[in-house]
Enzyme design. Structure first.
Site, PDB file in Angstrom:
ATOM      1  N   HIS A 128       0.807  -1.221   0.000  1.00  0.00           N
ATOM      2  CA  HIS A 128       0.000   0.000   0.000  1.00  0.00           C
ATOM      3  C   HIS A 128       0.850   1.285   0.000  1.00  0.00           C
ATOM      4  O   HIS A 128       0.831   2.052  -0.954  1.00  0.00           O
ATOM      5  CB  HIS A 128      -0.904   0.033   1.245  1.00  0.00           C
ATOM      6  CG  HIS A 128      -1.830  -1.120   1.391  1.00  0.00           C
ATOM      7  ND1 HIS A 128      -2.975  -1.295   0.643  1.00  0.00           N
ATOM      8  CD2 HIS A 128      -1.789  -2.181   2.233  1.00  0.00           C
ATOM      9  CE1 HIS A 128      -3.600  -2.406   1.013  1.00  0.00           C
ATOM     10  NE2 HIS A 128      -2.900  -2.969   1.982  1.00  0.00           N
TER      11      HIS A 128
HETATM   12  O1  RIB Z   1      -5.221  -0.157   4.682  1.00  0.00           O
HETATM   13  C1  RIB Z   1      -3.836  -0.129   4.461  1.00  0.00           C
HETATM   14  C2  RIB Z   1      -3.169   0.886   5.333  1.00  0.00           C
HETATM   15  O2  RIB Z   1      -3.357   0.545   6.691  1.00  0.00           O
HETATM   16  C3  RIB Z   1      -1.634   0.931   5.140  1.00  0.00           C
HETATM   17  O3  RIB Z   1      -1.186   2.235   5.386  1.00  0.00           O
HETATM   18  C4  RIB Z   1      -1.128   0.015   6.196  1.00  0.00           C
HETATM   19  O4  RIB Z   1       0.194   0.346   6.630  1.00  0.00           O
HETATM   20  C5  RIB Z   1      -2.101   0.289   7.308  1.00  0.00           C
HETATM   21  O5  RIB Z   1      -1.660   1.465   7.985  1.00  0.00           O
END
Ligand code: RIB
Ligand code: CA
Length: 310
Positions: free
Chosen positions: A240
């Site tokens: 992500h």
């Molecule tokens: O949903 C994904 C996010 O939530 C990313 O930033 C992961 O590190 C968590 O913080």
């Protein structure tokens, strides 16, 4: 000209990879790192951020601890995804560098007031508590922010922590509402983009071939992949947060559209939902560039090459 950024983060393996990508990229000047409670509690996110800085040979990087809980809710964490430490998957020593003096919110406000207006980009990778608290404490900073480029939310992908919400927004929806109402230019890297940036055996092998840091990254992705593989039945897991940094470096790898995004804060069922007017069915003004697609091979090629420089 280098771009000045502040990374606001809750490491988490994917945050860690994003920090490494930023520190490996000469196009970016990381002015400091602000930690926030999210994937794991603040003490651990602050520990993990320093571990990553030392991995990259940057024990000089100011790491400021920020808010230890959301603005108006109890903290929700994600050890089931990231492990007890938040950086499971690689055995790494505790950091030796100290935390920088001063709360992260004060660091964000002071930096934005010191640097020339419109020259500092904020890169939140976790719940938006620090950013919203800074805006609440110093409303004057909103017009001084070059852009907020954040990982969070979803439209077609809807949610990952509930059927309606993505984790970062879900944890602190009041903070997210304040950020999207701030008037600062915003780019959103939502699940719609990150779920197209999946690790694979070949991509992890390329990480391992990129050297010591790449080996560690492959250990992290190997760990947190297990959760997404089981949940989605996919070969790998979405990386992500590094998409935030990749957007700064290569925006041409991404496509999106300017839309209105509002945040649900009242309904227990849809708390934290990013209500993105993707099809323009309301007259609500656009307040964010909402990224819907990414060239995944281009992203992983960029990331792997930069990791090899560390
Ligand atoms: O949903 C994904 C996010 O939530 C990313 O930033 C992961 O590190 C968590 O913080
Ligand atoms: Ca994160």
């Amino acid at each position: 000209m280098t771009r000045k950024i502040i990374i606001d983060t809750d490491p988490g393996q994917d945050d860690a990879v994003a920090i490494l990508l930023a520190l490996a990229s000469p196009e970016l000047e990381v002015l400091g790192i602000a930690t926030v409670a999210g994937n794991v509690p603040l003490e651990l996110t602050s520990r993990n951020a320093r571990i990553v800085c030392e991995l990259a040979g940057r024990a000089d990087m100011p790491v400021h601890a920020g808010c230890d809980r959301p603005m108006a809710r109890d903290l929700v964490t994600a050890e089931h995804v990231h492990g007890k430490t938040g950086l499971d998957g690689a055995e790494l020593p505790d950091p030796t560098m100290p935390l920088a003096e001063g709360h992260a919110v004060d660091f964000i406000v002071e930096t934005l007031r010191r640097e020339e207006a419109g020259t500092v980009t904020l890169c939140p990778l976790g719940p938006l508590t620090n950013i919203a608290t800074a805006l609440e404490r110093a409303p004057d900073i909103a017009e001084r922010i070059e852009r907020i480029v954040l990982m969070g939310g979803a439209y077609f992908e809807v949610g990952n922590v509930t059927p309606a919400a993505e984790f970062n927004i879900y944890v602190d929806p009041e903070a997210a509402r304040a950020v999207f109402a701030s008037g600062a230019p915003i780019t959103v890297l939502p699940l719609d983009a990150t779920h197209k940036a999946l690790t694979t055996r070949a991509r992890n092998a390329a990480f391992r071939a990129a050297g010591r840091i790449g080996e560690i990254v492959a250990g992290w992705t190997g760990f947190f992949e297990r959760f997404d593989k089981e949940k989605y039945g996919s070969e790998g897991a979405p990386l992500h947060d590094p998409l935030v940094i990749a957007w700064l470096l290569r925006p041409d790898l991404f496509t999106g559209r300017e839309v209105n995004v509002e945040i649900e804060v009242d309904s227990p069922l849809t708390r934290g939902m990013t209500v993105a007017d993707w099809w323009g069915v309301t007259d609500r003004p656009a307040n964010a560039l909402f990224v819907g697609d990414v060239d995944a091979d281009g992203f992983f090629g960029l990331l792997t090459e930069r990791l090899s420089r560390l």
